[in-house]
Design a protein around this motif. Structure first.
Motif, PDB file in Angstrom:
ATOM      1  N   ARG A 269       0.995  -1.186   0.113  1.00  0.00           N
ATOM      2  CA  ARG A 269      -0.122   0.000  -0.092  1.00  0.00           C
ATOM      3  C   ARG A 269       0.932   1.219  -0.126  1.00  0.00           C
ATOM      4  O   ARG A 269       0.594   2.148  -0.941  1.00  0.00           O
ATOM      5  N   ALA A 270       1.684   1.257   0.831  1.00  0.00           N
ATOM      6  CA  ALA A 270       2.735   2.436   1.104  1.00  0.00           C
ATOM      7  C   ALA A 270       3.391   2.649  -0.392  1.00  0.00           C
ATOM      8  O   ALA A 270       4.005   3.637  -0.938  1.00  0.00           O
ATOM      9  N   TYR A 271       3.990   1.809  -0.875  1.00  0.00           N
ATOM     10  CA  TYR A 271       4.665   1.578  -2.414  1.00  0.00           C
ATOM     11  C   TYR A 271       3.840   2.058  -3.091  1.00  0.00           C
ATOM     12  O   TYR A 271       4.225   3.085  -4.150  1.00  0.00           O
ATOM     13  N   ALA A 272       2.743   1.659  -3.331  1.00  0.00           N
ATOM     14  CA  ALA A 272       1.543   2.203  -4.348  1.00  0.00           C
ATOM     15  C   ALA A 272       1.137   3.461  -4.383  1.00  0.00           C
ATOM     16  O   ALA A 272       0.939   4.147  -5.142  1.00  0.00           O
ATOM     17  N   GLU A 273       1.225   4.118  -3.086  1.00  0.00           N
ATOM     18  CA  GLU A 273       0.843   5.409  -2.810  1.00  0.00           C
ATOM     19  C   GLU A 273       1.947   6.493  -3.234  1.00  0.00           C
ATOM     20  O   GLU A 273       1.733   7.595  -3.443  1.00  0.00           O
ATOM     21  N   CYS A 274       3.074   5.845  -3.823  1.00  0.00           N
ATOM     22  CA  CYS A 274       4.090   6.718  -4.302  1.00  0.00           C
ATOM     23  C   CYS A 274       3.733   7.098  -5.894  1.00  0.00           C
ATOM     24  O   CYS A 274       4.400   7.752  -6.691  1.00  0.00           O
ATOM     25  N   PHE A 275       2.550   6.486  -6.354  1.00  0.00           N
ATOM     26  CA  PHE A 275       2.412   6.399  -7.836  1.00  0.00           C
ATOM     27  C   PHE A 275       0.957   7.206  -7.914  1.00  0.00           C
ATOM     28  O   PHE A 275       0.000   7.071  -6.888  1.00  0.00           O
ATOM     29  N   THR A 276       0.530   7.633  -8.927  1.00  0.00           N
ATOM     30  CA  THR A 276      -0.792   8.169  -9.262  1.00  0.00           C
ATOM     31  C   THR A 276      -1.778   7.088  -9.391  1.00  0.00           C
ATOM     32  O   THR A 276      -1.406   5.845  -9.594  1.00  0.00           O
ATOM     33  N   ASP A 277      -2.945   7.468  -9.140  1.00  0.00           N
ATOM     34  CA  ASP A 277      -4.086   6.362  -9.109  1.00  0.00           C
ATOM     35  C   ASP A 277      -4.027   5.452 -10.444  1.00  0.00           C
ATOM     36  O   ASP A 277      -4.350   4.544 -10.326  1.00  0.00           O
ATOM     37  N   ASP A 278      -3.722   6.171 -11.443  1.00  0.00           N
ATOM     38  CA  ASP A 278      -4.033   5.652 -12.997  1.00  0.00           C
ATOM     39  C   ASP A 278      -2.369   5.463 -13.527  1.00  0.00           C
ATOM     40  O   ASP A 278      -2.300   5.240 -14.866  1.00  0.00           O
ATOM     41  N   ALA A 279      -1.502   5.368 -12.624  1.00  0.00           N
ATOM     42  CA  ALA A 279      -0.090   4.926 -13.027  1.00  0.00           C
ATOM     43  C   ALA A 279      -0.032   3.915 -14.125  1.00  0.00           C
ATOM     44  O   ALA A 279      -0.521   2.845 -13.976  1.00  0.00           O
ATOM     45  N   ASP A 280       0.994   4.047 -14.709  1.00  0.00           N
ATOM     46  CA  ASP A 280       1.447   2.906 -15.936  1.00  0.00           C
ATOM     47  C   ASP A 280       2.794   2.518 -15.347  1.00  0.00           C
ATOM     48  O   ASP A 280       3.915   2.928 -15.111  1.00  0.00           O
TER      49      ASP A 280
ATOM     50  N   VAL B 192       5.833  -0.440 -15.899  1.00  0.00           N
ATOM     51  CA  VAL B 192       6.019  -1.662 -16.615  1.00  0.00           C
ATOM     52  C   VAL B 192       7.529  -2.322 -15.920  1.00  0.00           C
ATOM     53  O   VAL B 192       8.450  -1.576 -15.722  1.00  0.00           O
ATOM     54  N   THR B 193       7.342  -3.633 -15.597  1.00  0.00           N
ATOM     55  CA  THR B 193       8.299  -4.230 -14.874  1.00  0.00           C
ATOM     56  C   THR B 193       9.228  -4.634 -15.743  1.00  0.00           C
ATOM     57  O   THR B 193       9.282  -4.648 -17.064  1.00  0.00           O
ATOM     58  N   PHE B 194      10.727  -5.064 -15.335  1.00  0.00           N
ATOM     59  CA  PHE B 194      11.786  -5.262 -16.147  1.00  0.00           C
ATOM     60  C   PHE B 194      11.527  -6.567 -17.227  1.00  0.00           C
ATOM     61  O   PHE B 194      12.108  -6.819 -18.312  1.00  0.00           O
ATOM     62  N   SER B 195      10.511  -7.184 -16.823  1.00  0.00           N
ATOM     63  CA  SER B 195      10.305  -8.463 -17.685  1.00  0.00           C
ATOM     64  C   SER B 195       8.922  -8.214 -18.739  1.00  0.00           C
ATOM     65  O   SER B 195       8.782  -9.061 -19.424  1.00  0.00           O
ATOM     66  N   GLY B 196       8.562  -7.067 -18.825  1.00  0.00           N
ATOM     67  CA  GLY B 196       7.468  -6.340 -19.586  1.00  0.00           C
ATOM     68  C   GLY B 196       6.197  -6.384 -19.218  1.00  0.00           C
ATOM     69  O   GLY B 196       5.225  -6.086 -19.940  1.00  0.00           O
ATOM     70  N   GLN B 197       5.805  -6.740 -17.953  1.00  0.00           N
ATOM     71  CA  GLN B 197       4.426  -6.723 -17.606  1.00  0.00           C
ATOM     72  C   GLN B 197       4.074  -5.492 -17.253  1.00  0.00           C
ATOM     73  O   GLN B 197       4.955  -4.681 -16.580  1.00  0.00           O
ATOM     74  N   HIS B 198       2.853  -5.282 -17.556  1.00  0.00           N
ATOM     75  CA  HIS B 198       2.236  -3.862 -17.554  1.00  0.00           C
ATOM     76  C   HIS B 198       1.238  -3.795 -16.692  1.00  0.00           C
ATOM     77  O   HIS B 198       0.185  -4.253 -16.647  1.00  0.00           O
ATOM     78  N   LEU B 199       1.609  -3.204 -15.515  1.00  0.00           N
ATOM     79  CA  LEU B 199       0.534  -2.953 -14.270  1.00  0.00           C
ATOM     80  C   LEU B 199      -0.384  -1.550 -14.469  1.00  0.00           C
ATOM     81  O   LEU B 199       0.244  -0.646 -14.896  1.00  0.00           O
ATOM     82  N   LYS B 200      -1.597  -1.405 -14.093  1.00  0.00           N
ATOM     83  CA  LYS B 200      -2.267  -0.377 -14.581  1.00  0.00           C
ATOM     84  C   LYS B 200      -2.787   0.198 -13.311  1.00  0.00           C
ATOM     85  O   LYS B 200      -3.769  -0.658 -12.723  1.00  0.00           O
ATOM     86  N   GLY B 201      -2.544   1.016 -12.775  1.00  0.00           N
ATOM     87  CA  GLY B 201      -3.115   1.922 -11.424  1.00  0.00           C
ATOM     88  C   GLY B 201      -2.397   1.175 -10.246  1.00  0.00           C
ATOM     89  O   GLY B 201      -1.754   0.535 -10.088  1.00  0.00           O
ATOM     90  N   ARG B 202      -2.737   2.300  -9.176  1.00  0.00           N
ATOM     91  CA  ARG B 202      -2.183   2.016  -7.767  1.00  0.00           C
ATOM     92  C   ARG B 202      -2.665   0.490  -7.238  1.00  0.00           C
ATOM     93  O   ARG B 202      -1.849  -0.270  -6.677  1.00  0.00           O
ATOM     94  N   GLN B 203      -4.157   0.187  -7.457  1.00  0.00           N
ATOM     95  CA  GLN B 203      -4.437  -1.072  -6.898  1.00  0.00           C
ATOM     96  C   GLN B 203      -3.562  -2.383  -7.530  1.00  0.00           C
ATOM     97  O   GLN B 203      -3.193  -3.278  -6.637  1.00  0.00           O
ATOM     98  N   GLU B 204      -3.197  -2.303  -8.771  1.00  0.00           N
ATOM     99  CA  GLU B 204      -2.626  -3.653  -9.362  1.00  0.00           C
ATOM    100  C   GLU B 204      -1.329  -3.523  -8.783  1.00  0.00           C
ATOM    101  O   GLU B 204      -0.511  -4.439  -8.789  1.00  0.00           O
ATOM    102  N   ILE B 205      -0.478  -2.223  -8.970  1.00  0.00           N
ATOM    103  CA  ILE B 205       0.763  -2.096  -8.368  1.00  0.00           C
ATOM    104  C   ILE B 205       0.749  -2.697  -6.841  1.00  0.00           C
ATOM    105  O   ILE B 205       1.769  -3.462  -6.649  1.00  0.00           O
ATOM    106  N   ASP B 206       0.056  -2.385  -6.065  1.00  0.00           N
ATOM    107  CA  ASP B 206      -0.085  -2.920  -4.741  1.00  0.00           C
ATOM    108  C   ASP B 206      -0.164  -4.337  -4.580  1.00  0.00           C
ATOM    109  O   ASP B 206       0.507  -5.065  -3.944  1.00  0.00           O
ATOM    110  N   GLU B 207      -1.241  -4.754  -5.496  1.00  0.00           N
ATOM    111  CA  GLU B 207      -1.609  -6.353  -5.340  1.00  0.00           C
ATOM    112  C   GLU B 207      -0.396  -7.322  -6.061  1.00  0.00           C
ATOM    113  O   GLU B 207      -0.290  -8.244  -5.315  1.00  0.00           O
ATOM    114  N   VAL B 208       0.167  -6.638  -6.919  1.00  0.00           N
ATOM    115  CA  VAL B 208       1.386  -7.589  -7.595  1.00  0.00           C
ATOM    116  C   VAL B 208       2.513  -7.476  -6.496  1.00  0.00           C
ATOM    117  O   VAL B 208       3.035  -8.303  -6.227  1.00  0.00           O
TER     118      VAL B 208
END
Length: 151
Positions: free
Chosen positions: A28-39, A41-57
């Motif tokens: 949660r604290a990690y995801a708070e560093c990003f905008t709600d709709d952040a893009d 992209v991980t080093f392996s090319g996975q695209h996470l969209k938004g704070r919620q997905e960044i948090d969950e992954v």
């Protein structure tokens, strides 16, 4: 455009918060560093969209393979460029040191590019793209050599 001292300090604090949240395994604290709709992209090319997905992954990663890992040699920006007073690009390098490593393996160092936006006086990461730092392979070296000869 250089950005104000206050803005530079705020961005450095944002990256400190990011690193601290990683070390704590706090999605949660990690995801708070990003905008709600952040893009993201991980080093392996996975695209996470938004704070919620960044948090969950990241929670799943910290519950598994990245448990008790830490960020090393970063993510303090190595380069920070302001495009406008509310928009900046930061590049940073670093590595994830796993719990069983005494030091991070050299093959795990990455470079990331961050698009930062200032919203309501607060800096957040709107886009993040990360990839491994690699030396050019033999094919790339040959192609670069042949390209420089034709110029």
């Amino acid at each position: 455009m250089n950005g104000t001292h206050e803005d530079r300090q705020a961005i450095l604090r944002l990256f400190d918060s990011l690193s601290k949240a990683w070390g704590e395994g706090n999605g949660r604290a990690y995801a708070e560093c990003f905008t709600d709709d952040a893009d993201y992209v991980t080093f392996s090319g996975q695209h996470l969209k938004g704070r919620q997905e960044i948090d969950e992954v990241h929670r799943k990663l910290w519950d598994g393979v990245l448990r008790d890992s830490k960020l090393v040699a970063g993510p303090t920006p190595t380069q920070l460029r302001f495009l406008t007073p509310e928009l900046a690009i930061a590049q940073a390098t670093g590595a994830v040191q796993l719990r069983f490593h005494k030091k991070p393996p050299t093959g795990r160092f990455s470079i990331n590019t961050n698009v930062l936006v200032k919203v309501n006086g607060e800096w957040k990461i709107s886009a993040f793209h990360n990839c491994r730092i690699q030396k050019p392979g033999w094919i790339q070296r040959i192609m670069m050599r042949s390209n420089s000869k034709s110029s």
